[in-house]
Design a protein around this motif. Structure first.
Motif, PDB file in Angstrom:
ATOM      1  N   ALA A  71       0.980  -0.893   0.200  1.00  0.00           N
ATOM      2  CA  ALA A  71      -0.220  -0.006   0.079  1.00  0.00           C
ATOM      3  C   ALA A  71       0.549   1.157   0.246  1.00  0.00           C
ATOM      4  CB  ALA A  71      -0.593  -0.324   1.248  1.00  0.00           C
ATOM      5  N   VAL A  72      -0.080   1.975  -0.607  1.00  0.00           N
ATOM      6  CA  VAL A  72       1.077   3.635  -0.805  1.00  0.00           C
ATOM      7  C   VAL A  72      -0.068   4.401  -0.778  1.00  0.00           C
ATOM      8  CG1 VAL A  72       0.298   3.983  -3.061  1.00  0.00           C
ATOM      9  CG2 VAL A  72       2.290   5.209  -2.055  1.00  0.00           C
ATOM     10  N   TYR A  73       0.635   5.547   0.467  1.00  0.00           N
ATOM     11  CA  TYR A  73      -0.107   7.025   1.241  1.00  0.00           C
ATOM     12  C   TYR A  73       0.442   8.100   1.212  1.00  0.00           C
ATOM     13  CZ  TYR A  73      -4.451   9.764   3.020  1.00  0.00           C
ATOM     14  OH  TYR A  73      -5.111  10.954   3.430  1.00  0.00           O
ATOM     15  N   PHE A  74       0.235   9.315   0.332  1.00  0.00           N
ATOM     16  CA  PHE A  74       0.611  10.219   0.360  1.00  0.00           C
ATOM     17  C   PHE A  74       0.217  11.685   1.309  1.00  0.00           C
ATOM     18  CE2 PHE A  74       3.694   8.907  -2.417  1.00  0.00           C
ATOM     19  CZ  PHE A  74       4.924   9.837  -2.227  1.00  0.00           C
ATOM     20  N   THR A  75       0.652  12.425   2.346  1.00  0.00           N
ATOM     21  CA  THR A  75       0.349  13.344   3.253  1.00  0.00           C
ATOM     22  C   THR A  75       0.464  14.565   2.432  1.00  0.00           C
ATOM     23  OG1 THR A  75       2.358  14.076   4.407  1.00  0.00           O
ATOM     24  CG2 THR A  75       0.217  12.441   5.052  1.00  0.00           C
ATOM     25  N   ASP A  76       0.760  14.516   1.368  1.00  0.00           N
ATOM     26  CA  ASP A  76       1.151  15.623   0.008  1.00  0.00           C
ATOM     27  C   ASP A  76       1.947  15.393  -1.535  1.00  0.00           C
ATOM     28  OD1 ASP A  76       3.868  16.253   0.854  1.00  0.00           O
ATOM     29  OD2 ASP A  76       3.431  17.148   2.902  1.00  0.00           O
ATOM     30  N   ALA A  77       2.241  16.248  -1.321  1.00  0.00           N
ATOM     31  CA  ALA A  77       3.470  16.049  -3.105  1.00  0.00           C
ATOM     32  C   ALA A  77       4.716  15.613  -3.031  1.00  0.00           C
ATOM     33  CB  ALA A  77       3.890  16.927  -4.026  1.00  0.00           C
ATOM     34  N   ASN A  78       4.573  16.001  -1.524  1.00  0.00           N
ATOM     35  CA  ASN A  78       6.774  15.607  -1.179  1.00  0.00           C
ATOM     36  C   ASN A  78       6.437  14.415  -0.196  1.00  0.00           C
ATOM     37  OD1 ASN A  78       7.994  16.724  -2.992  1.00  0.00           O
ATOM     38  ND2 ASN A  78       6.922  19.311  -1.322  1.00  0.00           N
ATOM     39  N   THR A  79       6.212  14.056   0.489  1.00  0.00           N
ATOM     40  CA  THR A  79       5.912  13.341   1.791  1.00  0.00           C
ATOM     41  C   THR A  79       5.342  12.239   1.751  1.00  0.00           C
ATOM     42  OG1 THR A  79       5.954  15.274   3.415  1.00  0.00           O
ATOM     43  CG2 THR A  79       5.774  12.593   4.153  1.00  0.00           C
ATOM     44  N   GLY A  80       5.197  11.110   1.707  1.00  0.00           N
ATOM     45  CA  GLY A  80       4.654  10.125   1.136  1.00  0.00           C
ATOM     46  C   GLY A  80       5.442   8.713   1.851  1.00  0.00           C
ATOM     47  N   TYR A  81       3.991   7.803   2.270  1.00  0.00           N
ATOM     48  CA  TYR A  81       5.056   6.509   2.890  1.00  0.00           C
ATOM     49  C   TYR A  81       3.934   4.791   1.888  1.00  0.00           C
ATOM     50  CZ  TYR A  81       4.700   9.139   7.289  1.00  0.00           C
ATOM     51  OH  TYR A  81       5.183  10.647   8.012  1.00  0.00           O
ATOM     52  N   ALA A  82       4.539   3.992   2.092  1.00  0.00           N
ATOM     53  CA  ALA A  82       4.703   2.608   1.346  1.00  0.00           C
ATOM     54  C   ALA A  82       4.534   1.390   3.229  1.00  0.00           C
ATOM     55  CB  ALA A  82       5.040   2.096  -0.001  1.00  0.00           C
ATOM     56  N   VAL A  83       3.872   0.357   2.498  1.00  0.00           N
ATOM     57  CA  VAL A  83       4.706  -0.349   3.528  1.00  0.00           C
ATOM     58  C   VAL A  83       3.956  -1.638   3.012  1.00  0.00           C
ATOM     59  CG1 VAL A  83       2.784   1.002   5.176  1.00  0.00           C
ATOM     60  CG2 VAL A  83       1.230  -0.361   4.111  1.00  0.00           C
TER      61      VAL A  83
END
Length: 377
Positions: free
Chosen positions: A207-219
């Motif tokens: 899964a992937v999720y971004f809080t803004d255009a620069n900051t994101g997370y993947a698990v």
């Protein structure tokens, strides 16, 4: 004779601990893979066939998860991801290239033409009319007309893509097996492979999720959580504190996020610097939590195998409630030289604390009261 004027503060504290996550009654035992809420009352859960001939599973609630009603999907394909653009309009993707759409809040679902046959795993709408879907064999689909037509995009990959997230209509990310991370900045016309920095055997990203255009997370597998602060150019491993697979991630703001996996709910309040395990209340074999969704900082849902639907109304935290009770008591003699008697008429099993101050405001004695009448030196 020296007299001491005493001030008394008597506080009765009754502590109630609220469960972090509460199991909801789904009425089903089949596996759920995705949850989406439109508002605090209306939500949907999708999953697989329960083996009873009901086909791909769709459940709807109109009372915040208190009760769930099955809906007719008219398919036996597994249903992997659900997304609503408003109260009436929603989409589901699943196996065999399946895309379903409703325009009446789920009363009926109509198949759309995807022109692919692979397993579709994730759908994301950056606008009411524009959506992206990813799936097996590197499939990426796009619509710009609310699903009337879908076009295939070239991902440059052949492995399974499991999750897609767009920060706007042009910039998006997709992740999948073999540490795959893809990025587009032109609405999917081209996709560029990014270096996840993950090495070793267990490299699949779920899964992937971004809080803004620069900051994101993947698990992904083995408790992996990676973060980027430069739009995916580089990724840094975070310490999740768990070794089991993580399947879903969601942030409610720049700092507060949740991730779910094998019976675990993880929470961060500092942008992923640290993650703490919350009590999901479930345990056992094959008890994956597959999807997490939050409407705000407090109200969230997670779903998983065996018909599990969990809900929190306090951000997954253990609730501590302090009740200040009115206590009827007599204190004598007052003023006093060295001794007093405290008599409490309505003493119960609460924990009572007595603080004694002198006339200068200095705390001279502190003790717990456990009886209706006590003599204090």
């Amino acid at each position: 004779m020296k007299k001491i004027l005493l001030f008394f503060i008597l506080i009765a504290s009754v502590i109630f601990c609220n469960a972090q996550w509460t199991l909801q009654t789904s009425g089903k035992t089949n596996d759920f893979y995705s949850v989406y809420f439109i508002d605090s009352n209306n939500g949907f859960v999708v999953g697989d066939d329960d083996g009873m001939g009901s086909g791909g599973m769709i459940l709807k609630t109109t009372n915040g998860g208190t009760s769930w009603t099955p809906q007719i999907s008219n398919t036996y394909s597994i249903l992997n991801s659900v997304y609503f653009t408003d109260l009436n309009t929603g989409y589901i993707v699943g196996g065999s290239g399946l895309i379903l759409k409703t325009t009446n809040g789920g009363t009926t679902w109509t198949p759309q033409t995807s022109s692919v046959s692979g397993n579709l795993k994730s759908i994301c709408f950056p606008s009411a009319t524009t959506a992206y879907v990813v799936g097996s064999g590197g499939i990426i689909l796009k619509t710009i007309n609310s699903g009337s037509t879908w076009t295939t995009q070239n991902s440059g990959r052949t492995n399974l893509l499991k999750s897609v997230y767009f920060v706007n209509t042009t910039t998006g990310f997709a992740v999948g097996d073999s540490a795959t991370i893809l990025k587009t900045t032109n609405g999917g016309t081209t996709w560029t492979a990014l270096n996840s920095g993950i090495t070793g055997t267990y490299k699949n990203l779920n899964a992937v999720y971004f809080t803004d255009a620069n900051t994101g997370y993947a698990v992904g597998q083995s408790g992996k959580i990676i973060k980027t602060t430069n739009g995916g150019t580089t990724w840094t491993a975070q310490s999740s504190g768990v070794t089991n697979d993580i399947f879903s991630i969601k942030f409610v703001d720049a700092n507060t996020g949740y991730a779910v996996g094998w019976t675990k709910v993880l929470k961060t309040t500092n942008g992923g610097t640290t993650w703490t395990v919350q009590s999901s209340g479930i345990s056992g074999n094959y008890d994956n939590l597959n999807s997490v969704f939050f409407l705000n900082a407090n109200l969230g849902f997670t779903v998983g195998l065996k018909g599990r639907i969990l809900k929190t109304t306090n951000g997954g935290s253990t609730g501590i409630e302090d009740n200040i009770n009115e206590i009827k008591m007599d204190i004598y003699p007052n003023p006093t030289i060295d001794k007093i008697t405290v008599n409490i008429d309505n003493m119960d099993n609460s924990s009572l604390s007595l603080n004694i101050y002198n006339i200068l405001g200095k705390l001279v004695k502190q003790l717990e009261l456990s009886e209706n009448q006590q003599n204090i030196d």
